[in-house]
Write an enzyme that holds these catalytic residues in place. Structure first.
Site, PDB file in Angstrom:
ATOM      1  N   SER A 102       0.869  -1.164   0.000  1.00 50.74           N
ATOM      2  CA  SER A 102       0.000   0.000   0.000  1.00 50.74           C
ATOM      3  C   SER A 102       0.906   1.214   0.000  1.00 50.74           C
ATOM      4  O   SER A 102       1.651   1.421   0.943  1.00 50.74           O
ATOM      5  CB  SER A 102      -0.874  -0.012   1.241  1.00 50.74           C
ATOM      6  OG  SER A 102      -1.558   1.201   1.337  1.00 50.74           O
ATOM      7  N   ARG A 103       0.886   1.996  -1.096  1.00 56.06           N
ATOM      8  CA  ARG A 103       1.905   3.044  -1.234  1.00 56.06           C
ATOM      9  C   ARG A 103       1.592   4.292  -0.429  1.00 56.06           C
ATOM     10  O   ARG A 103       2.480   5.065  -0.140  1.00 56.06           O
ATOM     11  CB  ARG A 103       2.101   3.396  -2.710  1.00 56.06           C
ATOM     12  CG  ARG A 103       2.656   2.229  -3.471  1.00 56.06           C
ATOM     13  CD  ARG A 103       3.171   2.565  -4.843  1.00 56.06           C
ATOM     14  NE  ARG A 103       3.394   1.317  -5.547  1.00 56.06           N
ATOM     15  CZ  ARG A 103       2.563   0.800  -6.418  1.00 56.06           C
ATOM     16  NH1 ARG A 103       1.471   1.452  -6.737  1.00 56.06           N
ATOM     17  NH2 ARG A 103       2.810  -0.359  -6.982  1.00 56.06           N
ATOM     18  N   VAL A 104       0.337   4.524  -0.095  1.00 50.22           N
ATOM     19  CA  VAL A 104       0.050   5.746   0.667  1.00 50.22           C
ATOM     20  C   VAL A 104      -0.631   5.488   2.007  1.00 50.22           C
ATOM     21  O   VAL A 104      -0.657   6.347   2.864  1.00 50.22           O
ATOM     22  CB  VAL A 104      -0.822   6.731  -0.149  1.00 50.22           C
ATOM     23  CG1 VAL A 104      -0.066   7.300  -1.307  1.00 50.22           C
ATOM     24  CG2 VAL A 104      -2.101   6.085  -0.600  1.00 50.22           C
TER      25      VAL A 104
END
Ligand code: ATP
Ligand code: MG
Length: 502
Positions: free
Chosen positions: A364-366
């Site tokens: 999950s990048r953010v």
């Protein structure tokens, strides 16, 4: 002289008549010159726009997707051979629209907003299916968690409101279940949900609707349906329609979650439509603009700035892979558009690890930035621990002797794997997730037999919830856990452990 005297009335009428202008509606007519496979070629209608809705003689609607010099290409929205050559067509002057607003909650509609649940739908507002995405200036960074209630996701692959997180995996690996569980978990939050079914079997969609209804989740959800038997054009429109419905709520300051189930079928419907319109095929026979199709859809998810009401639109698109191949054309496209993915694996699913999340390939990048304070404190090293365990487990399979530290690590890994198993439709609250991971951190699970772990956990949660009720309700409402709360929870956990015997 009063205006109500006969002379006054005639003067009044004369005045009104002189002011009156007759309004005429100008219809431009066209004629169908060729039809077949859900596509009609039309001559006439020179002023038609791209995307405009057309109405055929028998009341069927079509949508213009090809503008040529002397003729138009339109897809017919309804199925069946309802349009024939020589039929008259009129341009409606409107692009495809969908009703929006609170009236849509609890309803099941088709992509152009016709109700499918046998109740009339009277909406006051309509919104075009295609809308420009919010600009950079209109956005703010993702900062609030969207809780799924699934321990493995909330702790290791957290999702933030306004994020786009892909759920990807082979068929029958629990993709829809994760999405539906996330909807169910929004029950006591203020999040509005939109479930968009694309090209699925009608029976599958109806069982999803039943689940939502029986769990009381339909009242804050809108279901947009195009089934496998609908025309490719309808399937192509449905995610855009769902997004327009969601966007209306977002622009009114609400938090919205949209599920696109699934975009692989959407891509296939778009390919069918494009081939029928004689557009040139590219890689895997998809048309050249297949990337643009999904990027312009997913770019509409946003976390709006406070000036614009601060609404958010979170998207959970689903992609079905073949044989675990995530490097095929459409999966790689959507992976590159989204802010992370939850990768589900057949092997894990079949070995009983459900949800079958491969934590190594999921990211999950953010979302990490948006994780709640209590979750951040307990979930820091889980991913590393789990991947180390998976690595070690491969060697341990050879039956070689392992030293004490490795054996301990293997045991902890096995406990963690067991802890992350979760039945569907059984979401954990924020407090439950925090307490479970805190208990794992303190090591109380290590001498419990794996087969008894679930039972131990549920008894422990009940005990801790009443014993440290203040901390529990604080974590549930605010997501915050300070040191004294943590101490209280740990001492309750240890107390329970002492009193427990298998
Ligand atoms: P499809 O490719 O057909 O759309 P899918 O990937 O969406 O399938 P689901 O329909 O969500 O998968 O789930 C497949 C099956 O696995 C269902 O029978 C469901 O009940 C079961 N299942 C999913 N998640 C879990 C879980 N956490 N625990 C137990 N069973 C589960
Ligand atoms: Mg599914």
């Amino acid at each position: 002289m009063s205006e109500y005297m006969p002379e006054g009335i005639s003067a009044f009428l004369k005045k009104r008549l002189s002011e009156h202008t007759v309004q005429t509606i100008k219809y431009k007519y066209g004629t169908v010159i060729k039809t077949g496979d859900g596509v009609a070629r039309i001559s006439g209608l020179p002023e038609t726009k791209y995307g405009e809705l057309l109405r055929f003689e028998n009341g069927t609607y079509g949508m213009v997707l090809d503008l040529e010099e002397n003729r138009l290409g339109a897809v017919i929205l309804d199925t069946g051979d309802t349009v024939s050559e020589g039929d008259t067509v009129i341009g409606t002057g409107r692009v495809a629209e969908v009703p929006v607003g609170n009236e849509l909650l609890g309803r099941v509609v088709d992509p152009i907003g016709r109700p499918l649940d046998a109740r009339p739908l009277i909406a006051n507002e309509y919104s075009a299916l295609e809308q420009p995405a919010p600009k950079i200036i209109e956005r703010r960074p993702v900062d609030t968690p969207l809780k799924t209630g699934i321990l493995a996701i909330d702790s290791m692959i957290p999702i933030g409101m306004g994020q786009r997180e892909l759920i990807i995996g082979d068929r029958q690996t629990g993709k829809t279940s994760i999405a539906i569980d996330t909807i169910l978990n929004q029950k006591d939050s203020d999040v509005i949900c939109i479930y968009c079914a694309i090209g699925q079997k009608a029976s599958t969609v109806s069982s999803v609707i039943d689940t939502l209804k029986s769990k009381g989740a339909l009242e804050y959800t809108t279901v947009v349906v195009s089934t496998a038997s609908d025309s490719p054009a309808m399937q192509y429109l449905s995610p855009f329609s769902a997004t327009s419905i969601a966007e209306h709520f977002m622009k009114n300051g609400k938090n919205v979650l949209v599920i696109y189930d699934d975009l692989s079928k959407h891509a296939v419907a778009y390919r069918t439509m494009s081939l029928l319109l004689h557009r040139p095929p590219g890689r895997e026979a998809y048309p050249g603009d297949i990337f643009y199709l999904h990027s312009r859809l997913l770019e509409r998810s946003a976390c709006l700035s406070k000036d614009l009401g601060g609404g958010t639109l979170t998207a959970l698109p689903i992609i079905e892979t073949m044989g675990g191949n995530i490097s095929a054309y459409v999966p790689t496209n959507v992976i590159s558009i989204t802010d992370g993915q939850i990768y589900l694996e057949n092997e894990l699913f079949n070995s009983g690890i459900r949800p079958a999340i491969n934590t190594g390939l999921s990211v999950s990048r953010v979302g990490r930035a948006a994780q709640s304070n209590s979750m951040k404190k307990v979930s820091g090293t889980l991913r590393i621990e789990l991947s180390k365990f998976r690595e070690m487990a491969v060697f341990a399979r050879f039956g070689s002797d392992v030293d004490v530290t490795t054996a301990k690590m293997l045991k902890r890994g096995a406990v963690l794997t067991e802890l992350f198993k979760q039945e569907k439709s059984k979401p954990y609250s924020n407090f439950e997730e925090t307490a479970l991971l805190l208990a794992y951190k303190t090591g109380v699970f290590e001498d419990i037999e794996l087969k008894n772990l679930k039972k131990f956990c549920s008894l422990m949660l009940e005990y801790v919830k009443t014993d440290s009720s203040a901390a529990a309700s604080k974590i549930n409402t605010s997501g915050n856990m300070d040191e004294s709360d943590e101490r209280a929870l740990v001492s309750s956990i240890l107390e329970f452990k002492e009193s427990y015997n298998e």
